[in-house]
Each structure stands twice: as C-alpha cells, then as structure tokens.
Design an enzyme around this catalytic site. Structure first.
Site, PDB file in Angstrom:
ATOM      1  N   LEU A  21       0.814  -1.217   0.000  1.00 20.63           N
ATOM      2  CA  LEU A  21       0.000   0.000   0.000  1.00 20.63           C
ATOM      3  C   LEU A  21       0.845   1.262   0.000  1.00 20.63           C
ATOM      4  CD1 LEU A  21      -2.805  -1.001   2.527  1.00 20.63           C
ATOM      5  CD2 LEU A  21      -3.028  -0.739   0.056  1.00 20.63           C
ATOM      6  N   ASP A 138      -0.021  14.334  13.375  1.00 23.05           N
ATOM      7  CA  ASP A 138       0.343  14.268  11.960  1.00 23.05           C
ATOM      8  C   ASP A 138      -0.908  14.150  11.087  1.00 23.05           C
ATOM      9  OD1 ASP A 138       2.156  14.316   9.856  1.00 23.05           O
ATOM     10  OD2 ASP A 138       2.474  12.146   9.869  1.00 23.05           O
TER      11      ASP A 138
END
Length: 339
Positions: A21, A138
C-alpha cells in the site's frame, strides 16, 4: 497499490500479504487478509527503528493507547506484535483513496458542502482520538481516507513514537517528524504539544480540501522557509469559500489557546446534524468521486482474489515470514493503511 516485490514478506503474523500500500518514515504498509477473511492494513516497522529500544518502548505505548480509540471515524487497531524482531501493527483496512489522492490527482478542490461534512467527520475522529489520551500530531491529507460513508482518520499517535529518535526536530536519519506543510506552530518551535495542535492541522487540511493549495505554501522554497511562515505569517485562504473561511482561519490561530474546541468546530461546520454513527446521512461526495470509489472497490476485490477463487481459509502462499506470530486477528480496537 502495488504487487509484492521479491524482498517483501508473504506473511506477517497471522496475515497473508496481498499487495503493497505504501511506505513512509515508520516503515512499509501492506494490504493483507486474516485467516478469517478480514481485509487489513499491516504496517511493518523499519529494521533500523526496531533496533532502537527507546523507539520500541514508545511504539509499545502508542499501540496500546491506539487500541483504546473507539468511535466510527477511525481505522481501528486490530492486532500487533510489538515484541517481534521487526514489530508490526494491523489495522482495519479502509477501502478508499486518501484525501491527498482525491484533491491532488483525481478531482481537485471539493465543494463547500463536502468540506463542511469532511470537517464534521474529522472533528468527530479527533474527539475519539483525544478521548483515548492521544494527540494525532500528523493529521494531513494522506492520513485522511475518503469513503462513501464519510472520512476516516488513520495513523494517530504513531508520529509520537518517532519523536523518541529525534534530534532538534529531525529523526536520526534526517527526516522531519510530522509533515512540514501541515505542522502546527508549536511543532515547528518544539513547544509542548496539546490537542489544540490537531485543531491547527485540521484547519490546514480543510484549506487544502477547499482550494487544492496549502495555506502556508509548499517547501519548494525550502523547508525552513515554510516552517517560518507557519510560525510567523498569516495563512493564505484565497479560494476558501466564504461560508467556512472564518472557521478555517480560527483553527489556524498561532496561539493554541485561541483555537476553537472540537465541539465548537462541530457547531460551526453547520453539518454536525448531517453525520451520525460514522456516516454522512446524505450523499456527501461529488458524483464523479462516487464512481471512482466504486472502481476502487472492484480493484480491491481483484487484488484479494485475482483468479476468482482464493486460497482455502487460513492458507497462505509460501514466503519468508516477518516477525513472530502475533496475538492473532482477535479484533479489538486505531492508525492505518498509509504511513
């Protein structure tokens, strides 16, 4: 999504790997399937990080905390082995592209109504994350996944583990902790991080979703120049629809205490009554994106079962295992598919 390479493991813990991914500062992320047939995202920590006991200890703590995150708006942590030679964590796989992919490549800036519902979903996600004692640190477009039902937040808390291997805001390998264009001023300055940090990042994400541009520009002129603008200059909100511009501007206040609470953000989106239980109650995406999500689902099915007849339940291809057997795919609940 890419095919597995010759150097990739075929099995991690109880999970058979299907595809790659992505990769990032923490490690590699794989699409995988459990013996019970559940599709998951497995993040395998980089070996150089795994060799640092300080990092391992923080990683253990963050995974444990992430398991406590509830709600509907995040990708839950399902399994982990923090003691393996190469630690890993498995999360629920969210079958949708990232907001970065949607805005930066597939569609461009999103309409105001979509951004309002995006804001409501992200505020709910952050409330759930903060309730578990975690600050995301984040939040950025690549950590927001777009689904038919609404947005999903991934990778919460993981950035904090990387902070154990930092020196003056940089990791020991020279990489920034956090994503410069979406950092809060207190991150740039190295000040104490509170939940208000995530509210600032939320403002940056919403500005990006509404315009396709970062409110403090890019790092093309240098990372330090970008960080200076975040810490000292006002955001460029040209193109942000008037109806949400004030909310975005307030989220981007330099002083953490001046930013709105997440409850107040929800009120000001005007969309809180259009989302419930992890779903937008009415269609929230432009029709072109809905069609794209359908194609994404078809590709996922083809990746999981390319021959039309997958292996027997629990079976997996031969290949080098990564780490030791984890606790198994016992499905307890947090971060996810992209690094």
């Amino acid at each position: 999504m890419e095919k597995l390479g010759s150097g990739d493991p075929h099995q991690i813990g109880a999970y058979r790997l299907l595809a790659r991914l992505g990769a990032g500062g923490m490690g590699h992320v794989y699409l995988a399937r459990s013996g019970r047939g559940r599709t998951v995202a497995v993040k395998l920590v980089r070996e150089e990080l795994a060799a640092q006991e300080e990092f391992r200890e923080r990683f253990r703590q963050e995974v444990q905390a992430a398991r406590r995150v509830g709600g509907y708006w995040t990708a839950p942590v399902l399994d982990a082995d923090t003691e393996a030679a190469v630690p890993w964590v498995a999360t629920g796989y969210v079958a949708g592209p990232s907001l970065q992919q949607v805005v930066g490549h597939d569609h461009g800036a999103l309409p105001e109504r979509t951004v309002r519902i995006l804001a409501a979903g992200l505020a709910h996600a952050l409330k759930d994350i903060h309730a578990a004692g975690i600050v995301h640190r984040d939040l950025k477009p690549s950590n927001v996944l777009v689904t038919i039902d609404g947005p999903r937040v991934i990778d919460f808390g993981i950035a904090r583990a990387l902070e154990t291997v930092t020196d003056g805001g940089l990791t020991r390998t020279g990489a920034l902790v956090g994503s410069p264009g979406f950092m809060a001023p207190e991150q740039v300055r190295g000040d104490r991080i509170t939940p208000a940090c995530d509210v600032f990042c939320l403002g940056s994400v919403l500005a990006y979703a509404a315009t396709g541009a970062l409110p403090f520009g890019t790092a093309n002129s240098g990372v330090h120049a970008l960080m200076f603008r975040i810490a000292q200059e006002e955001p460029d909100l040209d193109g942000v629809p008037e109806g949400i511009a004030d909310l975005v501007r307030d989220c981007l206040r330099k002083d953490p205490a001046a930013r709105p609470s997440l409850d107040r953000v929800l009120e000001r989106t005007g969309a809180d009554d259009t989302v419930a239980d992890g779903r937008a109650l009415d269609p929230w995406l432009p029709s072109a994106l809905v069609a794209q999500l359908g194609r994404h689902a078809v590709r996922l099915l083809e990746t999981e079962d390319p021959q039309g007849a997958g292996p027997a339940e629990g079976a997996g291809p031969s290949g080098p295992p990564a780490g030791r057997q984890g606790s198994g795919p016992g499905e307890s609940p947090g971060p996810g598919p992209t690094p």
